[in-house]
Write an enzyme that holds these catalytic residues in place. Structure first.
Site, PDB file in Angstrom:
ATOM      1  N   SER A   1       4.206   1.763   8.637  1.00 36.47           N
ATOM      2  CA  SER A   1       3.598   0.792   7.494  1.00 36.47           C
ATOM      3  C   SER A   1       4.964   0.349   6.901  1.00 36.47           C
ATOM      4  O   SER A   1       5.912   1.112   6.518  1.00 36.47           O
ATOM      5  CB  SER A   1       3.009   1.633   6.480  1.00 36.47           C
ATOM      6  OG  SER A   1       1.606   1.729   7.090  1.00 36.47           O
TER       7      SER A   1
ATOM      8  N   HIS B   1       0.893  -1.276  -0.078  1.00 33.62           N
ATOM      9  CA  HIS B   1       0.064   0.103  -0.108  1.00 33.62           C
ATOM     10  C   HIS B   1       0.866   1.239   0.038  1.00 33.62           C
ATOM     11  O   HIS B   1       0.457   2.457  -0.175  1.00 33.62           O
ATOM     12  CB  HIS B   1      -0.944   0.179   1.117  1.00 33.62           C
ATOM     13  CG  HIS B   1      -0.355   0.162   2.529  1.00 33.62           C
ATOM     14  ND1 HIS B   1      -0.033  -0.676   3.550  1.00 33.62           N
ATOM     15  CD2 HIS B   1      -0.188   1.323   3.025  1.00 33.62           C
ATOM     16  CE1 HIS B   1       0.457  -0.422   4.466  1.00 33.62           C
ATOM     17  NE2 HIS B   1       0.583   1.018   4.323  1.00 33.62           N
TER      18      HIS B   1
ATOM     19  N   ASP C   1      -0.408  -7.779   1.337  1.00 40.14           N
ATOM     20  CA  ASP C   1       0.061  -6.303   1.202  1.00 40.14           C
ATOM     21  C   ASP C   1       1.815  -6.131   1.403  1.00 40.14           C
ATOM     22  O   ASP C   1       2.096  -5.666   2.172  1.00 40.14           O
ATOM     23  CB  ASP C   1      -0.693  -5.667   2.212  1.00 40.14           C
ATOM     24  CG  ASP C   1      -0.168  -4.251   2.232  1.00 40.14           C
ATOM     25  OD1 ASP C   1      -0.268  -3.468   1.382  1.00 40.14           O
ATOM     26  OD2 ASP C   1      -0.136  -3.631   3.466  1.00 40.14           O
TER      27      ASP C   1
END
Length: 668
Positions: free
Chosen positions: A394, A248, A315
């Protein structure tokens, strides 16, 4: 490309763009260039920092990159903007200033980045405290080049090209990102904070994890967003610079991968007690001290690119950094575990909200689940016992108790004692069945199908030997030509990656010898910006350096291999003092009791006599009567220990009739 300020492995010398004591822009090495304040400025729209921060902070979902900048499309190029000027050597220098009111940092995105051989580009702040470069044509990734941030609201772009190659330049500044959050060394007034429950990687809890700490890096995408990721090993143990992060953050984009700028070893040097106010404060360290730019997208397996959601796939993205990383950065390639098991304990290392590296601990068993969905097995859920993660974390790695990577952070809750979800390496091993959706072909290139692999330090290499027979071949009043024999990459085999050429100077008003004899001398010497690329071992090479009259120069050269190990120093065994007439320094010390000295330089090989006279014009002694080499300082020692107090005169006479006189005061 590796940037600004790093130290090369065994030799310990600095390497620019390749990293780091600060490189020296060519314009600052000249006395005749236009003052920086007179270089044309392109003024970009001002930014509203408070409004942009509020807009970014409204996105509380951790499964988004952390936004720090606002980019604007531009179309600046050397053929239409800025200013060109020619240097005494015939080389051309182009500069342009970019300014945006209220910006706390600037970083630039170049497209159509093609430069002539030996051309070099720099980006820096007006005070030249932060300088990125030199960049060469092969530093571009897929035709583009993004720079690390320059603190402040102004950036200077500078390009130097060899004579007769100006028309070969094809460079365009396509984007300029203006920071609304600080990424440089933070000011004491900085408001940005990470949560106080974060744990510094300098704390005792992190001591067993220092190898893994060295693998983790912060990176920017498109000059505006930030995520975390980590270097990862492969079965061939070849030191490939694979970097694992979240899908992402890049959304499967090759353009986004090419725009990545990596910030290494950014962490607080001491342990701030978790839970205290200090623990939540900004890390006061320089993010741009060790950087790399550009990466190639190798694989991506997630749903954000196509469905704008994480659920349903792990992801995970893998990129390969496009330039060598100096061994002196001390980085580590993580091991990994792709087995279908949930870790009994877990650790994550990450950059929360762009801050220095933190570490987080789970002391109990984790569970296999989907992302916010227990019906599938794409993720590992972790309920943290100590520490937390935040936006900006992230892409950070999840480690099992064997210190091997098992997952990558997709997102989770906010606060302390939270839950997070990490995409699983197990599900990504075969991924979508093609090399661009699988980890297997990249992490197991030799098809041994292991379930686990150990980590390792980033590859070392054989140190290249010093360049052979470095010598001065030609001198004029404005330039010096040096010559040497090229060393190899490994010993005298192959081809080195680049050269570092530097000099120190002395001047008539401070006539002291300044040879480069040690690594410390080399560290503080001035870098020469235009140096040829290494040729195969044994090739005779040369470089012409612009110089100023009446200063003495001392040169040294270092060869650097493809992983940025540096050779020992090769130093010229003499000074080079460009003059266009007889130069004689003032005696020093003066007044003198026992000994003093002066230096004589001529522009041609000539016989020179130096005689000492007293105040009545009587000759006291003959100090020198010999031919001296041109453009080289000849030191004349003067023994006054037996002379009475008073004024004396040293008379210097060249065979062609030129004379000069210097006064010497003798005191008792």
């Amino acid at each position: 490309m590796v940037l600004s300020v790093a130290l090369l492995g065994s030799c310990g010398v600095g390497v620019p763009a390749s990293a780091q004591e600060t490189p020296t822009p060519p314009s600052t090495q000249q006395t005749t260039t236009t003052p920086a304040a007179s270089v044309p400025v392109k003024t970009l729209p001002a930014i509203d920092r408070a409004a942009l921060r509020a807009e970014a902070d409204a996105q509380t979902d951790k499964s988004r990159p952390y936004r720090f900048g606002k980019a604007i499309a531009t179309d600046y190029s050397p053929d239409r903007d800025g200013t060109w000027e020619q240097l005494p050597s015939g080389a051309w220098l182009w500069r342009l200033r970019l300014r945006s009111q209220n910006a706390v940092s600037m970083n630039l995105g170049f497209k159509r980045f093609r430069l002539p051989a030996e051309a070099q580009l720099y980006v820096y702040g007006p005070d030249t405290e932060v300088v990125h470069g030199p960049y060469r044509s092969d530093d571009a990734t897929n035709g583009q080049l993004w720079t690390p941030i320059v603190p402040g609201n102004e950036a200077v772009v500078e390009l130097k090209v060899p004579p007769r190659t100006r028309s070969d330049v094809s460079v365009r500044i396509e984007k300029v990102s203006r920071g609304f959050r600080s990424l440089a060394t933070a000011s004491k007034q900085a408001r940005s904070k990470a949560r106080a429950c974060n744990i510094d990687v300098a704390c005792p809890q992190a001591d067993p994890w220092q190898d893994q700490v060295r693998s983790v890096g912060l990176y920017s995408v498109d000059g505006v967003d930030l995520c975390t990721g980590s270097l990862i090993n492969n079965t061939s143990e070849d030191g490939s610079l694979y970097f694992l992060t979240a899908e992402h953050c890049l959304q499967g984009s090759e353009e986004a991968a090419a725009s990545m700028v990596f910030y290494w070893n950014y962490q607080h040097p001491t342990c701030r007690p978790p839970g205290g106010e200090e623990s939540g404060e900004v890390t006061f360290a320089n993010k741009s001290a060790q950087t790399s730019s550009g990466a190639l997208l190798r694989m991506s397996y997630g749903n954000v690119e196509t469905e704008n959601q994480i659920a349903g796939k792990p992801d995970i993205t893998l990129v390969e950094i496009d330039e060598p990383i100096p061994p002196s950065y001390g980085l580590f390639l993580n091991g990994w575990d792709r087995r279908d098991v949930a870790p009994s304990e877990a650790v994550s290392i990450h950059h929360p909200s762009t801050h220095g590296k933190r570490i987080t601990f789970e002391r109990d068993s984790t569970s296999i689940t989907g992302f916010n969905n227990p019906s599938n097995d794409t993720h590992i859920r972790v309920d943290w016992d100590e520490g937390t993660t935040e936006r900006g974390s992230s892409g950070s790695p999840l480690f099992n108790s064997a210190q091997q990577t098992v997952g990558v952070l997709s997102g989770g809750e906010s606060g302390c004692e939270i839950r997070d979800w990490y995409g699983r390496l197990h599900n990504t091993w075969n991924g979508g069945g093609t090399p661009d959706t699988q980890l297997r072909p990249w992490l197991d290139p030799i098809d041994t199908e292991p379930e686990t692999v150990e980590g390792r330090a980033l590859a070392d290499d054989t140190i290249p030997p010093a360049p052979v027979n470095l010598s001065v071949e030609d001198v004029t009043s404005t330039s010096v030509r040096l010559q040497w024999t090229a060393p190899g990459d490994d010993g005298m085999d192959g081809t080195a990656d680049r050269y570092l050429l530097r000099y120190r100077t002395s001047a008539p008003e401070r006539p002291v010898d300044a040879p480069i004899e040690t690594q410390d001398d080399f560290e503080v010497a001035t870098q020469v910006s235009s140096v040829p690329s290494p040729a195969p071992a044994g090739t005779i090479q040369s470089a012409t350096v612009d110089v100023s009259e009446d200063s003495s120069y001392y040169f040294a050269l270092v060869a650097v291999d493809e992983v940025l190990n540096a050779s020992p120093l090769a130093a010229v065994d003499r000074d080079v003092t460009p003059v266009n007439d007889l130069q004689v320094t003032a005696p020093a010390p003066n007044p003198a009791r026992d000994q003093t000295r002066l230096r004589v330089v001529t522009e041609e090989r000539r016989r020179v006599q130096v005689r000492l006279y007293d105040a009545l014009g009587r000759r006291v002694s003959l100090l020198l009567d010999d031919e001296i080499d041109p453009y080289r300082g000849t030191t004349v020692p003067i023994d006054v220990s037996s002379l009475s107090s008073g004024m004396y005169f040293a008379r210097i006479r060249v065979a062609d009739g030129r004379t000069q006189t210097r006064k010497i005061s003798v005191v008792r």
